[in-house]
Write an enzyme that holds these catalytic residues in place. Structure first.
Site, mmCIF file in Angstrom:
data_model
loop_
_atom_site.group_PDB
_atom_site.id
_atom_site.type_symbol
_atom_site.label_atom_id
_atom_site.label_comp_id
_atom_site.label_asym_id
_atom_site.label_seq_id
_atom_site.Cartn_x
_atom_site.Cartn_y
_atom_site.Cartn_z
ATOM 1 N N GLY A 1 0.843 -1.191 0.000
ATOM 2 C CA GLY A 1 0.000 0.000 0.000
ATOM 3 C C GLY A 1 0.878 1.241 0.000
ATOM 4 O O GLY A 1 1.975 1.235 0.567
ATOM 5 N N CYS A 2 0.392 2.308 -0.632
ATOM 6 C CA CYS A 2 1.229 3.505 -0.770
ATOM 7 C C CYS A 2 1.462 4.171 0.586
ATOM 8 O O CYS A 2 2.564 4.622 0.891
ATOM 9 C CB CYS A 2 0.604 4.479 -1.764
ATOM 10 S SG CYS A 2 -1.130 4.845 -1.481
ATOM 11 N N PHE A 3 0.439 4.226 1.432
ATOM 12 C CA PHE A 3 0.625 4.773 2.778
ATOM 13 C C PHE A 3 1.610 3.905 3.561
ATOM 14 O O PHE A 3 2.420 4.401 4.345
ATOM 15 C CB PHE A 3 -0.704 4.786 3.541
ATOM 16 C CG PHE A 3 -1.667 5.843 3.113
ATOM 17 C CD1 PHE A 3 -1.334 7.193 3.191
ATOM 18 C CD2 PHE A 3 -2.935 5.517 2.637
ATOM 19 C CE1 PHE A 3 -2.230 8.177 2.813
ATOM 20 C CE2 PHE A 3 -3.841 6.500 2.253
ATOM 21 C CZ PHE A 3 -3.483 7.827 2.339
ATOM 22 N N VAL A 4 1.500 2.611 3.365
ATOM 23 C CA VAL A 4 2.290 1.683 4.158
ATOM 24 C C VAL A 4 3.772 1.811 3.818
ATOM 25 O O VAL A 4 4.631 1.853 4.708
ATOM 26 C CB VAL A 4 1.785 0.240 3.952
ATOM 27 C CG1 VAL A 4 2.446 -0.685 4.956
ATOM 28 C CG2 VAL A 4 0.259 0.188 4.101
ATOM 29 N N THR B 1 5.231 4.450 2.826
ATOM 30 C CA THR B 1 5.673 5.702 3.428
ATOM 31 C C THR B 1 5.973 5.541 4.912
ATOM 32 O O THR B 1 6.910 6.154 5.439
ATOM 33 C CB THR B 1 4.589 6.795 3.254
ATOM 34 O OG1 THR B 1 4.002 6.696 1.964
ATOM 35 C CG2 THR B 1 5.167 8.176 3.464
#
Lengths: 343, 343, 343, 343
Positions: free
Chosen positions: D149-152, D154
């Site tokens: 996941g993109c948030f993950v 980060t």
């Protein structure tokens, strides 16, 4: 590919940073020196954090640069300061200038539009106008290329072939241009604050923008007769991109045929099918592309041409690299093949 | 001030919400009913959280509204759906329609531009074109006002006086318009996504936007002879605002004089001094103002006019309230005096 | 309503212009004088074209203003310059200060956070902290109100009632704030250019923003014991609005109950239902509203509070007008009822 | 370099288009096939005009692709549709999946967070979590990589080393994330309209965003004990970029030392000096970089970490190319060296 050593003078502005972006992955050039007078001593990463991970030479003052091994210099200094700097460069270096200082062939034109006499009229004589699509052979042979105004590149790519072919009227050419803010540079001013630019649009320098002189020069040359356009720039809430909506008198089908034929071999100019959805600035962002669309007006004998490019790339630093490739004998597209960044 | 009871049909769109915003502090009208067919049963606060703190009637289906006490109805429904709804309204209610359904006087024009026959040609005959600056007396007396297209309002406010006065050529009028996205409404589509709109600009519906028909109608009427304009809309990354750059042939001084005289008494139209910095959409945001600037081109006998307004206010809901004030016998500026929101 | 004459000192900044916007339709106050030292002699319309259609007093230097008929002065000058200006005002005028100069009760706190000694410590003693929701009675009686920091208003409206009620832990309060750019004013700087702000986000002044001192002061007072928060501001590409995401330890249901009860009578504070979709800054733009949402974290005993307001209105000029209404004996909501501008 | 033939399934979404952008100049891979079920038969240029100048295979339905010569497949299909598609691929192709379908090792976790049973639990067992910085060796050897996941991404790049080293408390980790809109894809919805996103900010899916499950999995693994974070995503008016502000308990100097040592050899992760100005999303746009900053809070024993990346590159398609480079035995940075696009 053996890499030519190049320098960038004026690396602390947006076109300077864009040159760095384009050159760090360029297989035929290596950045050997960077100048920025007021920021001399700083690293590029301090001035532009997005370049902070790169191994780049420090910012120096121009006079501290050793030009002995340098083959070509990109000059990205402000208008007006460039003529003397370039005149002082050693004769062995080739030069691509991104300022307005060598664009106008007639020093009197320069004096009229820029408000002071030209400071290097001898150099002006050897300068080649830097748009490879129209000056390719001259660029291969020249020492000094004068990169075009960003608005002018957007307008010339469609208009020059049409005036050369004589398929549009020389009069009644209206160029309504819309630009992002980066064309105005990084200097601080109230006018360019986010709070004054976002969520709105305005026209500026109506009927007196300096790029008008370049239009006059290049369009008259293409037509073989005087051409004067109506040109209005607008500022939009966006960073990159120019879109020029050009109103001309002529047959849309003819216009499209001429542009399509002329630009088909061009690696960076794409003419869309006649009547297709108009090109968007979003679709060229970060690339060296110019896209052109042609639509017939509902009024017989009139056409609307839309031309788009990224002002920092094809309108400035990418165009400069393209010219430099020619001047260094490299394949013209070297280092410029990256696709646009969308969205 | 005794408050007239009004209803808003189509309250779930942006122009509907904007009517609510303008009317909640309006001293002469009270919102008695709100309709939104697909969202019937919901509160305005659920559809538009920014209105969630207000005490408003619930959203109903049109057929469930009791019109007996209602004096005036604002109709903010999509184009094409409005003719039948308005035809079914009781005769005692006055109507301000914000759609395109009653703007074109000639039903054949309507059929040609909108692709289907007009469904209420009898009602069309009594419709008054809703721009108070040109139809003030007719609006005071009418039952049905047809609010103008947002682009058209922006263009007519400068062009009608000039054509009436005969100070510009009827031919060679080019209207290059730049609009924010809210004019396209709240319906979901890929084309209107943030990711497709931000950081760019594009021209759309070149030479075939429907507002062209309204321009033809009103400008020909003003000129007393057929006028056909070249009109190109552009979409910008902003919410509110239209800026029209209008290229005309005529003497800038004359043009400015005519506009200044004609609009000086107008409460919502401000003509800037000749050659002043052009008006910005940012400077009318949220207000019912139209600002107009005139600049002489460097080419003799040509001028550039810049006209700006907020498409949701003077271009739609504010214009509608202004018309309604006239129809209800209220002072024309009632509820419309708020200054623009800047920045 | 008889109108009180008021002056605005520092009218050439954004909060000054916003005061003008709010006051031109205010039924209880009339703008009698405007000051702007460096722009003295100009009209407001020259400095802020969006106000160009209004009939306003010219900009003067403070020392040229005749305060004899003036009842109340809004002071919208930069931090640090205000103490001496206010100290020099005649005793009969009431003052609402929008700067940071009188917010900290302890002059030593002031000296520590602002880097120089307080220049009017005697005046400081009579200053009332300007948030009407918590200092309503004191404001009615005071001569000098010190408007709050914009971030602080956003955080105090939810946090003060919770600390007073003892339903959250005094430790482990994290305030992650996101702000639009107008809070930084109109002064030109590279940092605030459109090109440096759009299409991105960054955190700034981490762990050392001056508003922290105000949080300490007011939250400790509410808790009756020392409270120190972790506060991180972020800059977003938008003009108006602050959103504070506040992480606390406590029971979400209790937290919501306390806020809902405490703020229910408040005209400008709206507490959303527990667990409802979080409030957006877009939904308060241009209004004097603060909206607050509460959600239980998935981790037991923790809650997330979201508080939003428009930094130029409830965070500055609207809050100031609200305080002035109280100080002048007017109904508190006078002139502040406009609904938010969306979209 | 001999080019491996690759296919992209789901090429009509933003991550698909971004893969094309990265691969057209990639010296080690050649795009041999593109799929897009609903747009089968169209060209990429019709779906994404910014790619219209490229010579690309036409869009096909997955079942019409001849996989015989294809070495690796990028799968950029929506969550939930991917498990069956991947299960049906021939065993000789390697797979990099960009969806959430193979990220959670425990099929029960998957069922709980995604609302339906996992459809390919056997394949799940061989899936390697696709973050090269932590799974480099496993990726070199695997057949199926599950992009994060993109948030993950980060959050993990700073948090995993810190939990492994034990220098922060496992409890009280707050991740306040701010994202651009492209992470939500190209599907049309009212929520994602320009008019609903620009000029504002909001928090969404508070305490229940699905990426939370990935955080739990990977952080618990790093800590060797259960870790549950508080995670709040916010939507900002920008296209690309995630900035995570992470609040932790631990010594800032220790934290910085661990991160600096761990990531110094990483080509795409840059840890700024302790206390330096925080990284901005603007400074990684279009690149595969993650930049991390550490600042000590004023409260002893607490620190604030800021981590930024471009969600479409390091958060999705660039990360996928990086993993594919490893799986194909290419140098890890191949095709990913482009500098960020600023401004």
């Amino acid at each position: 590919m053996k890499k030519a050593e190049v320098a960038i003078l004026g690396a602390s502005g947006y076109t300077g940073a864009e040159l760095v972006r384009l050159l760090v992955t360029h297989p035929g050039m290596r950045i050997a020196a960077l100048s920025a007078d007021r920021k001399a001593g700083m690293s590029m990463g301090e001035v532009f954090p997005h370049l902070g991970h790169l191994d780049l030479p420090p910012l120096q003052r121009v006079e501290d640069i050793d030009f002995s091994g340098i083959e070509l210099v990109f000059v990205a200094l402000p208008h007006g300061t460039t003529q003397e700097v370039i005149a002082a460069l050693p004769r062995h270096v080739k030069i691509v200038d991104l300022s307005a200082d060598f664009r106008l062939r007639d020093p009197e034109d320069y004096a009229r539009w820029y408000g002071h006499p030209h400071l290097a009229p001898e150099l002006q004589k050897e300068a080649v106008y830097g748009l490879p699509e129209f000056y390719r052979e001259q660029l291969r042979a020249c020492r000094l290329a004068a990169g075009t105004g960003c608005f002018v590149a957007t307008g010339l790519l469609p208009l020059v072939p049409l005036l050369e072919a004589g398929v549009i009227a020389r009069e009644d050419i209206v160029i309504d241009a819309k630009t992002g803010i980066t064309g105005a540079g990084r200097g601080a001013s109230e006018r360019k604050l986010f709070s004054e630019v976002t969520e709105g649009v305005d026209a500026y320098n109506i009927a007196r923008h300096r790029h008008t002189a370049e239009f006059d020069q290049e369009l008259s040359r293409a037509a073989g007769a005087p051409v004067r356009v109506t040109f209005t720039p607008h500022l939009l809430p966006m960073n990159r991109g120019i879109l020029a909506t050009i109103y001309v008198k002529g047959d849309a089908r003819e216009i499209h045929r001429v542009l399509d034929e002329r630009h088909r071999p061009e690696p960076f100019v794409h003419v869309l099918p006649l009547g297709a959805e108009a090109p968007q600035t979003r679709h060229v962002r970060g690339s060296n592309l110019c896209r052109i669309g042609v639509t017939a007006d509902r009024i017989e004998g009139r056409a609307i041409i839309v031309s788009v490019l990224d002002n920092l790339v094809k309108g400035a630093s990418g165009q400069a690299v393209q010219a430099a490739n020619l001047m260094l004998g490299l394949p013209e597209t070297t280092g410029l093949e990256a696709a646009p960044l969308f969205p």
